[in-house]
Scaffold this motif. Structure first.
Motif, mmCIF file in Angstrom:
data_model
loop_
_atom_site.group_PDB
_atom_site.id
_atom_site.type_symbol
_atom_site.label_atom_id
_atom_site.label_comp_id
_atom_site.label_asym_id
_atom_site.label_seq_id
_atom_site.Cartn_x
_atom_site.Cartn_y
_atom_site.Cartn_z
ATOM 1 N N LYS A 86 0.839 -1.283 -0.008
ATOM 2 C CA LYS A 86 0.079 0.199 -0.079
ATOM 3 C C LYS A 86 0.726 1.429 0.141
ATOM 4 C CE LYS A 86 -4.176 1.685 2.131
ATOM 5 N NZ LYS A 86 -5.374 1.515 3.068
ATOM 6 N N ILE A 87 0.702 2.082 -1.142
ATOM 7 C CA ILE A 87 1.794 3.144 -1.261
ATOM 8 C C ILE A 87 0.847 4.359 -1.450
ATOM 9 C CG2 ILE A 87 3.768 1.968 -1.848
ATOM 10 C CD1 ILE A 87 2.975 2.526 -4.834
ATOM 11 N N SER A 88 1.336 5.576 -1.600
ATOM 12 C CA SER A 88 0.566 6.867 -2.064
ATOM 13 C C SER A 88 1.482 7.664 -3.010
ATOM 14 C CB SER A 88 0.496 7.522 -0.522
ATOM 15 O OG SER A 88 1.673 8.314 -0.146
ATOM 16 N N ILE A 89 0.571 8.681 -3.461
ATOM 17 C CA ILE A 89 1.423 9.561 -4.580
ATOM 18 C C ILE A 89 2.546 10.529 -3.938
ATOM 19 C CG2 ILE A 89 -0.017 11.777 -3.714
ATOM 20 C CD1 ILE A 89 -0.357 12.100 -6.939
ATOM 21 N N ALA A 90 2.822 10.122 -2.581
ATOM 22 C CA ALA A 90 4.183 10.874 -2.197
ATOM 23 C C ALA A 90 5.218 9.997 -2.329
ATOM 24 C CB ALA A 90 4.056 10.902 -0.572
ATOM 25 N N HIS A 91 5.228 8.775 -2.877
ATOM 26 C CA HIS A 91 6.290 7.873 -2.752
ATOM 27 C C HIS A 91 7.158 7.978 -4.366
ATOM 28 C CE1 HIS A 91 4.279 5.538 0.415
ATOM 29 N NE2 HIS A 91 5.795 5.250 0.855
ATOM 30 N N HIS A 92 8.143 7.361 -4.412
ATOM 31 C CA HIS A 92 8.824 7.544 -5.721
ATOM 32 C C HIS A 92 8.454 5.958 -6.194
ATOM 33 C CE1 HIS A 92 12.043 6.684 -8.421
ATOM 34 N NE2 HIS A 92 12.809 7.729 -8.107
ATOM 35 N N VAL A 93 7.317 6.192 -6.853
ATOM 36 C CA VAL A 93 6.586 4.964 -7.322
ATOM 37 C C VAL A 93 7.338 4.214 -8.446
ATOM 38 C CG1 VAL A 93 4.680 4.359 -8.758
ATOM 39 C CG2 VAL A 93 4.291 5.970 -6.882
ATOM 40 N N GLU A 94 7.943 4.669 -9.414
ATOM 41 C CA GLU A 94 8.732 3.996 -10.327
ATOM 42 C C GLU A 94 9.614 3.184 -9.648
ATOM 43 O OE1 GLU A 94 9.854 6.464 -13.557
ATOM 44 O OE2 GLU A 94 7.888 6.855 -14.332
ATOM 45 N N GLY A 95 10.502 3.938 -8.978
ATOM 46 C CA GLY A 95 11.742 3.020 -8.217
ATOM 47 C C GLY A 95 11.357 2.048 -7.384
#
Length: 205
Positions: A86-95
């Motif tokens: 579970k992640i959010s828009i604040a994360h470094h999503v691609e990495g």
């Protein structure tokens, strides 16, 4: 009350024959997450959700891609269950997706941290850590993130921020393989059941 309370009072009563449950765990310590995941092996669960996006998490930790990746690996090493990240828009999503695609079975999307949604406004929950924005107000950023995640890998993404019935098809069109209901329960607790029944009926023809 914490995981020890859960293991004593709730875990022994869980049965996948009655309802399939996913346990959601959160900590700001990788070793604590590993220990919690190991404890949960004793129970009849469908999976574990690793919540790495609590909106009240320290901002520096929330942005720390290495922490998220290390936590996923630590939990996967000891857990016998499928792992939902579970992640959010604040994360470094691609990495994060690049480094966890062999570990994670699905991705879910959390609320938008207050300072991401309203950078110039003080949160009414500032003294508790700031809180997050969810539901209809979070659809713009969360659905953008859903689209990016669906494009970035083959990991199934759970579509968030459903508020009206037609939102189910919207998140599917953006690439969601499943749908989650969150804050809608607080405002309209009867809607998710209505939506699911209607959706099942229409999809069955």
């Amino acid at each position: 009350p914490g995981i020890e309370w859960w293991c004593k009072k709730v875990g022994p009563r869980v049965s996948s024959q009655k309802i399939r449950l996913v346990a959601s765990i959160h900590s700001e310590s990788v070793s604590e997450l590993r220990e919690m995941a190991a404890l949960l092996n004793l129970y009849d669960l469908a999976g574990i959700e690793l919540n790495m996006s609590c909106p009240n998490t320290d901002a520096e930790l929330l942005w720390n891609m290495r922490y998220v990746v290390d936590a996923c690996r630590a939990v996967k090493e000891v857990s016998r269950f499928p792992l939902i990240l579970k992640i959010s828009i604040a994360h470094h999503v691609e990495g994060i997706i690049r480094e966890t695609r062999e570990i994670v079975e699905a991705v879910s999307i959390n609320s938008v941290p207050w300072d991401q949604a309203f950078p110039r406004r003080r949160s009414p929950l500032a003294r508790f850590g700031g809180g997050g924005v969810s539901g209809k107000a979070a659809q713009g950023p969360n659905w953008w993130l859903l689209r990016q995640l669906a494009k970035a890998s083959s990991i199934p993404v759970i579509g968030p921020s459903v508020w009206e019935y037609h939102d189910i098809e919207r998140v599917r069109a953006l690439g969601a393989k499943a749908v989650s209901f969150g804050s809608i329960f607080l405002r309209y607790p009867w809607r998710p059941t209505q939506f699911v029944r209607r959706d099942l009926k229409e999809r069955r023809g």
